[in-house]
Enzyme design. Sequence first.
Site, PDB file in Angstrom:
ATOM      1  N   SER A 146       0.638  -0.788  -0.019  1.00  0.00           N
ATOM      2  CA  SER A 146      -0.350  -0.013   0.494  1.00  0.00           C
ATOM      3  C   SER A 146       1.149   1.168  -0.047  1.00  0.00           C
ATOM      4  O   SER A 146       1.803   1.180  -0.890  1.00  0.00           O
ATOM      5  CB  SER A 146      -1.106  -0.006   1.319  1.00  0.00           C
ATOM      6  OG  SER A 146      -2.151   0.786   0.745  1.00  0.00           O
ATOM      7  N   ASP A 196      -9.163  -4.743  -6.021  1.00  0.00           N
ATOM      8  CA  ASP A 196      -8.772  -3.824  -5.210  1.00  0.00           C
ATOM      9  C   ASP A 196      -9.079  -2.048  -5.700  1.00  0.00           C
ATOM     10  O   ASP A 196      -9.114  -2.415  -7.120  1.00  0.00           O
ATOM     11  CB  ASP A 196      -6.905  -3.163  -5.523  1.00  0.00           C
ATOM     12  CG  ASP A 196      -6.384  -1.847  -4.158  1.00  0.00           C
ATOM     13  OD1 ASP A 196      -6.871  -1.868  -3.800  1.00  0.00           O
ATOM     14  OD2 ASP A 196      -5.170  -2.664  -3.640  1.00  0.00           O
ATOM     15  N   HIS A 243      -8.314  -4.689  -1.634  1.00  0.00           N
ATOM     16  CA  HIS A 243      -6.658  -3.842  -1.228  1.00  0.00           C
ATOM     17  C   HIS A 243      -6.162  -5.046   0.054  1.00  0.00           C
ATOM     18  O   HIS A 243      -4.780  -4.944  -0.059  1.00  0.00           O
ATOM     19  CB  HIS A 243      -7.039  -2.693  -0.732  1.00  0.00           C
ATOM     20  CG  HIS A 243      -5.909  -1.981  -0.478  1.00  0.00           C
ATOM     21  ND1 HIS A 243      -4.992  -1.957  -1.317  1.00  0.00           N
ATOM     22  CD2 HIS A 243      -4.964  -1.641   0.703  1.00  0.00           C
ATOM     23  CE1 HIS A 243      -3.725  -0.913  -0.759  1.00  0.00           C
ATOM     24  NE2 HIS A 243      -4.083  -0.949   0.613  1.00  0.00           N
TER      25      HIS A 243
END
Lengths: 332, 332
Positions: free
Chosen positions: A124, A278, A308
């Site tokens: 991320s 995601d 995600h």
Amino acid sequence: MSETQYHHHGRFPVSGGVLPDAITAYRTYGDPKNPCIVFPTCYGGRLDSQDYMVGEDKVLSTKKYYVVTLALFSNGESSSPSNTPAPYNGPYFPAVSYEDNIRAQYAVLQKLGVKTVFAVVGFSMGGQQAYYWPVIYPDYVERYVAICGSARTSPHNQCFLEGPKAALVASKDFDGGHYKTQPEIGKRAFGRVYSAWAYGQTWFRQHGHLHDGKYPDLESFLREDWEGGFLGWDANDLLTLLHTWQTGDVSRVRDGGDLAQCLRGIKAKGLIMPSKTDLYFPPEDSVDEVSNLQNTARLVVIDTVWGHMAGGGANAADDKFIADEITKFFEE
Amino acid sequence: MSETQYHHHGRFPVSGGVLPDAITAYRTYGDPKNPCIVFPTCYGGRLDSQDYMVGEDKVLSTKKYYVVTLALFSNGESSSPSNTPAPYNGPYFPAVSYEDNIRAQYAVLQKLGVKTVFAVVGFSMGGQQAYYWPVIYPDYVERYVAICGSARTSPHNQCFLEGPKAALVASKDFDGGHYKTQPEIGKRAFGRVYSAWAYGQTWFRQHGHLHDGKYPDLESFLREDWEGGFLGWDANDLLTLLHTWQTGDVSRVRDGGDLAQCLRGIKAKGLIMPSKTDLYFPPEDSVDEVSNLQNTARLVVIDTVWGHMAGGGANAADDKFIADEITKFFEE
């Protein structure tokens, strides 16, 4: 377990001004003579939460590697609105960029005597840092692994982030960041706004949010995982960290905003692992990026319904898939 | 243009209580002797906004059909928190279900002397109403067209809706719905939270949000389209209308929550048109539903980057595709 250490940078310029005594929190694991792996934090991440990939028998093996985990500015461990003295405290904390973070992390590695980085690994916001490293220090980084990240924060991703930000800023207890006690109402709203973005639609369709009976309903899931999940965070920290994310773009470092050209200039070997589902770092962005990474990077999509969260240690199957791919990549 | 008319239901029970003088706002177009098309509003829709599909030369042709557009309870035209007298005004307005709305719309059609409905057509919340109609009045409706809707609001869709709702409820000027002037800060936050959900990621990647130069940046787009877009709405209306959406589920009407069984019982012919890139009514939900509609319904996915907005008159290409499919469906 490694103790958290704090590197003092002294007076440290950042994109929105300066920090008179910038601090980077970090931990080291394993023998400094082993190849070095850098593993910076993600949004909502602390040094503690990096343990999901770091350990004797984990993919970032502390027997084989010298692992350095580093906390992003604004995560509450490195310099942040919540821990910086006046006059840069709270809402007066300056904007900080990814580039500022990477420069700070480089200083820590220099102090630790790391001559070269075997790999930067990140999830991320960590994945975004993984892209920044070889752009800023092209001769220092051999490999990078970007899990559910991107080299530039896309317009949709920026727009998504406006949501939780707007909810917190507009909340009845945020008070322009001048709150005397934590704005719990605002942070709960922040978490609720964030929640539906973190997983794929199919995950909810399969009732993933009930976590095999842990939660009786959506409301309990939201209350514990998403309201509860952010209550331990400082509201101003959440916002300045979000700003770092929102302004991510490696081509601001060089190439004047030309992302394709910037990516073509990366020399390090890359492993790019988006999650198929995601919603804010969708795989299409990774496909575009890899098309400009010439023959230096490999795209491996995580085939998952976890959205995600797949990249953040959310479930054993995705963890194993990611670990296996990283292990293979390290041996190439 | 047709004048808005108001049907008074008198004392009208709703899912959360009762409305002493419930009102449904509606308009009629064309000759009552023509086949009747029912076209109810969506979230954020007024009777005016239905014009994008209604007209002499539009797909819901007022030359060929008797078109009746009907406003959802809580849209500010039919009974809503903003226009209902005490003691059911503002935050005291009762919860209203889709079923309540359809019963009210049926009463209007009875008054108009409509013997049978040729087709119910709806987008988004309108598409959900299109599913409800043949479930509640199986012998009254011949066809339905559900554009970017679903027969049951999915858990992910419910979770998404918690976002804008939380932002508004937590805002500094909402005051538990007891605001004396419209809570502009809360409504602006509501709009910002909503924005990124309304389009596909690719639409943003292609800079759709700049609308061919209308907006210089994301911020201007958010300010005008999404903050500005909700300023004309009453905050309590937004919330009770959202509640209707969030609790949508045709199988609550019959079959005790068994959606598959409820869908299998639908006799009317259906045209189900999800958008390929819809983030909260994703096509996968439509595929599941159509699998239970036996041979009564046809699935046609709108191949677009416009996400949910594709179904709401957002661009000419999708409008034409939808119109052509509906025209074909009407002639089958």
